[in-house]
Design a protein around this motif. Structure first.
Motif, PDB file in Angstrom:
ATOM      1  N   ARG A  49      33.920 -62.284  96.907  1.00  0.00           N
ATOM      2  CA  ARG A  49      32.760 -61.797  97.643  1.00  0.00           C
ATOM      3  C   ARG A  49      31.548 -61.683  96.730  1.00  0.00           C
ATOM      4  NH1 ARG A  49      33.795 -59.047 102.748  1.00  0.00           N
ATOM      5  NH2 ARG A  49      36.039 -59.055 103.086  1.00  0.00           N
TER       6      ARG A  49
ATOM      7  N   GLY B 174      30.469 -58.562 109.774  1.00  0.00           N
ATOM      8  CA  GLY B 174      31.140 -57.279 109.582  1.00  0.00           C
ATOM      9  C   GLY B 174      32.250 -57.029 110.580  1.00  0.00           C
ATOM     10  N   SER B 175      32.603 -58.034 111.391  1.00  0.00           N
ATOM     11  CA  SER B 175      33.628 -57.786 112.408  1.00  0.00           C
ATOM     12  C   SER B 175      35.039 -58.003 111.875  1.00  0.00           C
ATOM     13  CB  SER B 175      33.359 -58.677 113.633  1.00  0.00           C
ATOM     14  OG  SER B 175      33.355 -60.033 113.231  1.00  0.00           O
ATOM     15  N   GLY B 176      35.189 -58.396 110.634  1.00  0.00           N
ATOM     16  CA  GLY B 176      36.520 -58.487 110.022  1.00  0.00           C
ATOM     17  C   GLY B 176      37.053 -59.898 109.880  1.00  0.00           C
ATOM     18  N   LYS B 177      36.191 -60.904 110.067  1.00  0.00           N
ATOM     19  CA  LYS B 177      36.645 -62.299 110.019  1.00  0.00           C
ATOM     20  C   LYS B 177      37.142 -62.671 108.606  1.00  0.00           C
ATOM     21  CE  LYS B 177      32.586 -63.936 111.214  1.00  0.00           C
ATOM     22  NZ  LYS B 177      31.760 -62.711 111.263  1.00  0.00           N
ATOM     23  N   THR B 178      36.318 -62.416 107.607  1.00  0.00           N
ATOM     24  CA  THR B 178      36.690 -62.763 106.231  1.00  0.00           C
ATOM     25  C   THR B 178      37.948 -61.997 105.803  1.00  0.00           C
ATOM     26  OG1 THR B 178      34.409 -63.264 105.661  1.00  0.00           O
ATOM     27  CG2 THR B 178      35.882 -62.753 103.841  1.00  0.00           C
ATOM     28  N   THR B 179      37.978 -60.715 106.204  1.00  0.00           N
ATOM     29  CA  THR B 179      39.145 -59.906 105.848  1.00  0.00           C
ATOM     30  C   THR B 179      40.421 -60.555 106.383  1.00  0.00           C
ATOM     31  OG1 THR B 179      37.752 -57.943 105.952  1.00  0.00           O
ATOM     32  CG2 THR B 179      40.128 -57.588 106.002  1.00  0.00           C
TER      33      THR B 179
HETATM   34  P1  ADP Z   1      32.898 -60.510 108.299  1.00  0.00           P
HETATM   35  O1  ADP Z   1      33.507 -61.549 107.380  1.00  0.00           O
HETATM   36  O2  ADP Z   1      33.332 -60.585 109.679  1.00  0.00           O
HETATM   37  O3  ADP Z   1      31.438 -60.436 108.174  1.00  0.00           O
HETATM   38  P2  ADP Z   1      34.319 -58.718 106.652  1.00  0.00           P
HETATM   39  O4  ADP Z   1      35.720 -59.048 106.876  1.00  0.00           O
HETATM   40  O5  ADP Z   1      33.708 -59.251 105.385  1.00  0.00           O
HETATM   41  O6  ADP Z   1      33.415 -59.090 107.840  1.00  0.00           O
HETATM   42  O7  ADP Z   1      34.185 -57.127 106.611  1.00  0.00           O
HETATM   43  C1  ADP Z   1      34.722 -56.332 107.588  1.00  0.00           C
HETATM   44  C2  ADP Z   1      34.345 -54.906 107.311  1.00  0.00           C
HETATM   45  O8  ADP Z   1      35.079 -54.440 106.211  1.00  0.00           O
HETATM   46  C3  ADP Z   1      32.908 -54.743 106.963  1.00  0.00           C
HETATM   47  O9  ADP Z   1      32.422 -53.554 107.540  1.00  0.00           O
HETATM   48  C4  ADP Z   1      32.889 -54.617 105.458  1.00  0.00           C
HETATM   49  O10 ADP Z   1      31.820 -53.831 105.049  1.00  0.00           O
HETATM   50  C5  ADP Z   1      34.207 -53.966 105.234  1.00  0.00           C
HETATM   51  N1  ADP Z   1      34.726 -54.337 103.912  1.00  0.00           N
HETATM   52  C6  ADP Z   1      35.146 -55.582 103.531  1.00  0.00           C
HETATM   53  N2  ADP Z   1      35.640 -55.561 102.270  1.00  0.00           N
HETATM   54  C7  ADP Z   1      35.490 -54.271 101.841  1.00  0.00           C
HETATM   55  C8  ADP Z   1      35.801 -53.605 100.638  1.00  0.00           C
HETATM   56  N3  ADP Z   1      36.369 -54.216  99.599  1.00  0.00           N
HETATM   57  N4  ADP Z   1      35.532 -52.281 100.564  1.00  0.00           N
HETATM   58  C9  ADP Z   1      34.985 -51.601 101.605  1.00  0.00           C
HETATM   59  N5  ADP Z   1      34.682 -52.161 102.744  1.00  0.00           N
HETATM   60  C10 ADP Z   1      34.920 -53.497 102.901  1.00  0.00           C
END
Ligand code: ADP
Ligand code: MG
Length: 777
Positions: A775, A41-46
């Motif tokens: 996802r 949840g730290s934003g890596k995938t984003t």
């Molecule tokens: P990681 O890959 O580091 O686990 P993510 O990048 O997947 O984290 O997610 C970062 C944050 O953004 C998380 O809190 C996640 O819940 C939130 N998030 C990611 N995609 C969405 C989305 N489409 N809608 C709402 N929140 C999102």
């Protein structure tokens, strides 16, 4: 070469806002292996999706090779993903219905690489990951580690500058993880690799640089880089999926769910089956009607008589019969409805000429009948006696002499000669029972019905002493000679000024003006359909009447009658309007009493009636010439009825078409849901929105064509038992006939409707957010 500048990405769900990326700035080298570490949840995938162009940043800038992406359009992002980026995911994201090699080539397929080059590159990539032996297998036949290698080969095949890996070993055991890491490390020699991982040991062991994330901000960077602002020429090759690729993709997908596809096709083909059968039946019935029409009805001439029926007037007098009663006690003198509908056609030479000018292509035969009184005598047992061609009783015929206005056809049947003077009408409709077809105007024929009956009275009137049901040899009738006597020989003028028929028949017969008419044949109708065209009895050529008129029009009796206000035979005053009938009776009417126009075929009849209608343009009601088109009345009735029934039945069948359209929409929507992952993968590989729509349109096209063909096939098969049943019930054979054009049309309609039904869900699928799609599990 890749710079993130103050990138922000916030997600707001309801009241809470998640700062997935909060002012992130990182620069990457052209070739390095970077690991991203951080809690869930730290934003890596984003961030990875942002770099890969699967997701858009809210603010900041992503600079690629010195070029800002702020102004990137969708198509630029698509091309960027396809040309420059390779993705590897934790759950491999392999398209399950495609073979391994097809999965690896997909990115190149999207950018239109030729098939030979594509296969070569894919094989190279598969060799590199050690899977060359498995390339024709289906994904379900491989292990997780192997699948991840396929994903790596797919990312590699296009030789991208950037390889993005999101927890590539997350689903693998330790040993396999190391194998995959070795492979990735190897790839990082030639490109930038950014890998997200949970596993700090793997990151330490393999990567050149480690970046730690926490709550959307960079905590730590082991080897930061200050990029020089290079602005190389950055050109991207556009992607585009061909419809053929889309078809192939849909086809392999459909193959994995054969049963469901068949059931869908069958269900949606029911509407097509219904319409197909209705069309086949109405087609067959229409054909039956058409052939009956052209066989039977076209033989019925359009008839113009001296006394016609004005159908419009007849209709009006009927319509006025509403349910309101007149007031008061006085009464009105009124013509009967039939009488007011009666119309006296002023047939004159001008009209005769007009009819003569009718197009040869429209009317094949014209018959002008002059209600001509024939003065006939015949030698029976050595003695001459008067005879008639009429089928009516002698006494009745004589009764008509007193009131010639009641004449209904003094002679027998008149057959038309065609416009070249040939007797094609007889040849077409009648066969020779005995003797031969007439050759000359003076040849007479006897008309028999299909049971060889010849009217008894007609024979009696000709002077034969026969009883009912008596059998006669044809030879007794053929060769019968009748003398046609001129008025001047037949009538005598009395001193009182009136005329009477002369008594010395032998003298009349032997006059030089007398013509000899000979019965040359007995003809019988060829088919049931033409029975009754000519009345059973004596028939003669229409040109004979013309000849008689020419001979008699200036005879003494005709000249006297023309000038007189009295009937020169009876001395009685003439009833108003009956002068022409009287002249006709005396064989002196120069205009015909009846004109019959035989259309070439049923279709040309409209041309005939149009031509006749044209004559009436701008004429007063009295001067109009009305005609009687019996065949037209019948056919427009039956044709209209058939059309109406067909429309109603097609309407019902169409309802099931709409139902199947809705069903296809639902099924496509389900398919979109099922293939969400595939949509994400395709997008990651550079597919455009349009391409995704295409994939589903292709699928519905296959379904539409399939259900169309299936429906037409079933409808066609049903026509066989249907024909057997119909033949039993109606005696008509081969009624149900599916017109091949209708079949093609139905397949097209089925395809169009299915594609329309599936298009909306297809569009919905194409709009799916790639990041969200990937996802989804
Ligand atoms: P990681 O890959 O580091 O686990 P993510 O990048 O997947 O984290 O997610 C970062 C944050 O953004 C998380 O809190 C996640 O819940 C939130 N998030 C990611 N995609 C969405 C989305 N489409 N809608 C709402 N929140 C999102
Ligand atoms: Mg993640």
């Amino acid at each position: 070469m890749l710079d993130l500048k103050n990138i922000k990405k916030y997600y707001t769900v309801g009241d809470t806002t998640t700062k997935a990326l909060d002012d992130v700035s990182i620069s990457f080298r052209e070739k390095e292996f970077v690991s991203i570490l951080g809690a869930s949840g730290s934003g890596k995938t984003t961030m990875l999706n942002m770099i890969g162009g699967l997701d858009r940043y809210d603010s900041g800038d992503l600079v690629i090779n010195g070029q800002s992406t702020k102004t990137f359009k969708d198509s630029d992002w698509d091309a960027y993903r396809n040309n420059s980026v390779g993705f590897i995911f934790q759950n491999y994201n392999i398209i399950t219905h495609l073979s391994i090699i097809d999965n690896v080539t997909m990115g190149m397929t999207l950018s239109g690489v030729g098939s030979e080059e594509k296969i070569t590159k894919a094989k190279e990539a598969l060799v590199r990951v050690g899977l060359e032996k498995h390339m024709n297998k289906k994904p379900a036949q491989l292990s997780g580690g192997q699948l991840q290698r396929v994903a790596i080969a797919r990312a590699l095949a296009n030789d991208p500058e950037i390889l993005l890996a999101d927890e590539p070993t997350g689903a693998l055991d330790t040993e396999t993880s190391h194998e995959i890491m070795d492979l990735i490390k190897e790839l990082a020699k030639d490109r930038l690799v950014i890998m997200v991982t949970h596993n700090p040991e793997l990151a330490e062991e393999y990567s050149d640089r480690i970046i730690r994330f926490n709550d959307g901000v960079v905590l730590d960077d082991s080897d930061p880089y200050q990029s020089g602002e290079v602005n190389e020429d950055f050109e991207l090759k556009r992607t585009k999926m061909s419809f053929w690729t889309a078809l192939k993709l849909s086809f392999t997908n459909i193959k994995t769910k054969k049963g469901r596809t068949f059931l869908t096709m069958f269900a949606s083909s029911i509407g097509i089956i219904g319409i197909g059968i209705v069309l086949a039946l109405s087609n067959g019935f229409q054909k039956q009607i058409d052939s009956t029409q052209s066989e039977t009805l076209s033989q019925f001439p359009v008839t113009i008589s001296r006394v016609g029926l004005d159908s419009q007037a007849a209709m009006q007098s009927q319509a006025s019969g509403k349910n309101n009663f007149a007031k008061g006690q006085s009464v009105t003198a009124k013509k009967s409805a039939a009488e007011s509908a009666q119309h006296i056609n002023k047939l004159d030479q001008k009209y005769v000429d007009y009819v003569q000018d009718i197009k040869k292509s429209a009317a094949k035969d014209l018959a002008f009948s002059y209600t001509t009184g024939f003065n006939l005598v015949r030698q029976v047992d050595g003695k001459y006696q008067p005879v008639t061609f009429s089928n009516q009783d002698q006494s009745q015929a004589q009764g008509q002499m007193g009131d010639p206005s009641a004449v209904v056809g003094v002679g027998g049947a008149v057959y038309p000669t065609d416009r070249q003077g040939k007797m094609s009408f007889l040849h077409r409709n009648y066969q020779v029972l005995a003797g031969k077809y007439p050759q000359k105007k003076t040849d007479l024929i006897l008309i028999a019905d299909q049971h060889n009956n010849v009217n008894l009275n007609a024979l009696k009137n000709l002077g034969f002493d026969v009883k009912n049901d008596q059998n006669l040899k044809a030879s007794k009738l053929i060769g019968t000679k009748v003398k046609l006597v001129a008025n001047d020989d037949f009538y005598q003028k009395l001193p009182t000024g009136t005329f009477v028929p002369a008594r010395d028949y032998a003298q009349m017969a032997n006059s030089s003006r007398a013509k000899t008419l000979t019965v040359t044949g007995i003809l019988r109708t060829k088919s049931k359909n033409s029975d009754g065209l000519l009345a059973n009895g004596v028939a003669y050529n229409d040109r004979l009447t013309k000849e008689v008129v020419d001979q008699n029009k200036n005879s003494a009796i005709a000249t006297a009658q023309r000038a007189s206000q009295q009937n020169v035979l009876t001395g009685q005053p003439i009833k108003a309007g009956t002068q022409p009938d009287l002249m006709a009776y005396l064989g002196a009417a120069s205009v015909p009493s009846t004109i019959q126009i035989y259309p070439k075929s049923f279709k040309e009849k409209d041309q005939v009636t149009d031509y006749l209608d044209k004559y009436n343009h701008g004429k007063s009601a009295d001067d109009k010439i009305v005609y009687n088109d019996l065949a037209g009345n019948i056919s427009s009735l039956t044709g209209g009825l058939m059309d109406a029934i067909t429309y109603v039945l097609i309407g019902f069948a169409a309802i099931s078409l709409v139902t199947s359209m809705i069903m296809i929409a639902i099924i496509t929507y389900t398919s979109v849901l099922e293939r969400t992952k595939e949509i994400g993968v395709l997008k990651a590989l550079g597919a455009r929105k349009k391409d995704i729509t295409r994939v589903f349109d292709a699928e519905t096209t296959i379904l539409g064509v399939g259900s169309g063909i299936l429906g037409v096939l079933i409808a066609w098969l049903i026509t066989f038992p249907a024909n057997v049943v119909l033949e039993k019930v109606t005696d008509l054979s081969n009624v149900a006939q599916l017109n091949p054009w209708h079949a093609v049309l139905l397949i097209i309609i089925s395809t169009i409707l299915t594609v329309l039904g599936g298009h909306v869900p297809a569009r919905m699928g194409s709009k799916k957010d790639a990041a969200i799609a990937l996802r989804s599990e």
